[in-house]
Design an enzyme around this catalytic site. Structure first.
Site, PDB file in Angstrom:
ATOM      1  N   GLY A  11      21.486 -52.022 -21.050  1.00  6.88           N
ATOM      2  CA  GLY A  11      21.831 -50.646 -21.381  1.00  6.88           C
ATOM      3  C   GLY A  11      23.221 -50.308 -20.875  1.00  6.88           C
ATOM      4  CG  ASN A  12      25.624 -47.719 -22.585  1.00 10.38           C
ATOM      5  OD1 ASN A  12      25.583 -46.506 -22.421  1.00 10.38           O
ATOM      6  ND2 ASN A  12      25.338 -48.292 -23.755  1.00 10.38           N
ATOM      7  NE  ARG A  13      28.205 -47.924 -14.942  1.00 13.09           N
ATOM      8  CZ  ARG A  13      27.580 -48.294 -13.841  1.00 13.09           C
ATOM      9  NH1 ARG A  13      26.747 -47.460 -13.262  1.00 13.09           N
ATOM     10  NH2 ARG A  13      27.768 -49.486 -13.323  1.00 13.09           N
ATOM     11  CB  SER A  14      25.960 -43.295 -22.815  1.00 17.97           C
ATOM     12  OG  SER A  14      25.845 -42.118 -23.573  1.00 17.97           O
ATOM     13  CB  ALA A  53      27.668 -45.789 -25.043  1.00 19.27           C
TER      14      ALA A  53
END
Ligand code: PMT
Length: 397
Positions: free
Chosen positions: A207-210, A274
């Protein structure tokens, strides 16, 4: 602006003298400025100063029948096209968050349906205190526009976050808000938000930090300007915006399918999501047990959703975001060209308090001609409005 009424609330901060400049700049633009001073504010600035600038009576006391208004807080609440509280102390922010109405200003705010802008100014410790932050989050949730504070020299002599935003920035934001109309009525807007999750096994994902805040702010702003909004959302903890059709997805592949399904009816596509660029080649059906020291994952490219929409017909206005850590403008412009976009919103995600997860964002808007509009650090709600302003202009062209 000559038929607009702005109520300017001034509270008890050393920055109160700068509110005189705000009143003056608004008055010079032909705006009718009605000033309410809290009791604390009168210790820093006098009603006469504002009266001289605005040529209007100044309200300081709920129980004095000094002005033309019969029941002042109700009349002003109804007459206001916008209310701005500048400077806003921690105390007024707490009162507004809690719905307290114990003076002319708080009564007026509670009674109004007009948009409300606040410009906080206070000591860094008070601003960063979790109670103040919780109160500000509550006001944001209720669609207040919050300008600043900025980092700089404070009345205490120290340097920190808490300084009153420049009056010109406050006036520009007010004028933007006042000139906004329902300019997206009849338009279909497709927005993507948050960060995709690419499953590794039933437990883990890439995943990512969005957080989704930017995309959700765009969706709410477009809805408020009259658009029919479809929001394709990757996982987020944000509440679903009322009046917006939300399509939940998990992965880049699911987001890609949802975009392809909806795009033919869209006038504007805005990709604030993102999207993971890579996903595991193989998704394990069972939880992978830990065993060796190393675990090598093989990844494959996900679809580039935005690039894939380049050839679609009818062609909507297509707006992308570029999250960059270096060479911001050059990299963003390259993405605009590669994906054949109408606009790209360049995000330097290394700026503290901006980008992923933050309530604010500092962006530059780049168009096809290479023109660059650099914006200051603004609330994501305000960034959303500025992006939509540009989209409306392009649609008109
Ligand atoms: O969600 P928040 O916490 O509020 O944070 C906001 C944000 C930082 C996520 C947002 O402002 C932002 O910058 N979103 C784009 C992040 C990104 O993926 O940028 P990118 O440079 O990798 O991609 C460029 C564009 O192509 C983006 O519009 C992206 O949505 C799109 N893309 C990317 C990869 C992919 N496989 N398909 C795509 O369509």
């Amino acid at each position: 602006m000559s038929n607009k009424t702005v109520v300017l609330g001034v509270t008890g901060s050393i920055a109160a003298y700068k509110a005189v400049d705000v009143a003056s700049q608004l008055t010079q633009r032909g705006i009718n400025v009605e000033v309410i001073l809290t009791e604390a504010a009168t210790h820093f600035v006098t009603p006469l100063t504002f009266r001289s600038i605005t040529a209007r009576p100044v309200i300081t006391d709920m129980f004095r029948l000094a002005s033309v208004f019969s029941v002042e807080h109700v009349a002003l609440a109804e007459a206001a096209d916008l209310i701005v509280i500048a400077p806003a102390t921690a105390n007024i922010i707490a009162k507004l968050a809690g719905g307290i109405a114990d003076d002319s200003l708080t009564c007026t705010v509670l009674a109004t349906a007009a948009p409300i802008v606040i410009a906080p100014a206070m000591h860094t410790g008070m601003y960063e205190n979790s109670v103040t932050q919780r109160n500000l989050a509550e006001l944001r949730r209720r669609d207040f526009t919050i300008i600043g504070p900025i980092h700089g020299r404070l009345a205490s002599g120290g340097i920190g976050l808490g300084r009153f935003a420049p009056p010109s920035e406050i006036v520009t934001t007010i004028c933007h808000l006042l000139s906004r109309r329902k300019d997206l009525i009849g338009k279909q807007i497709l927005i993507t938000a948050a960060g995709t999750h690419e499953a590794i096994d039933p437990v883990r994902y890439i995943g990512n930090r969005s957080s989704g805040k930017m995309g959700y702010a765009l969706a709410a702003a477009a809805r408020d300007r009259g658009a029919h909004v479809q929001l394709i959302s990757a996982p987020t903890s944000l509440p679903k915006p009322l009046g917006v059709e939300v399509i939940d997805v998990q992965t880049a592949a699911e987001m890609s399918s949802a975009v392809s399904e909806k795009i033919s009816r869209a006038d504007i596509l805005i990709m604030a999501a993102a999207v993971a660029d890579y996903c595991p080649v193989k998704i394990r059906k069972r939880k992978v047990k830990k065993a060796d020291q190393r675990w090598d994952l093989t990844l494959k490219r996900t679809p580039d959703i935005l690039a894939e929409t380049a050839g679609c017909s009818p062609r909507p206005l297509r707006i992308g975001f570029a999250a960059e850590t270096e060479n911001l403008l050059r990299n963003a412009e390259a993405k605009l060209n590669q994906k054949d976009l109408d606009l790209i919103i360049a995000n330097d995600i290394t700026i503290p308090g901006s980008g992923f997860g933050a309530d604010k964002n500092q962006v530059a808007i780049i168009d096809r001609s290479g023109d660059i509009e650099e914006l200051p650090l603004l609330d994501k709600t305000e960034v959303a409005q500025r992006v939509l302003d540009r989209a409306v202009k392009l649609l008109a062209e």
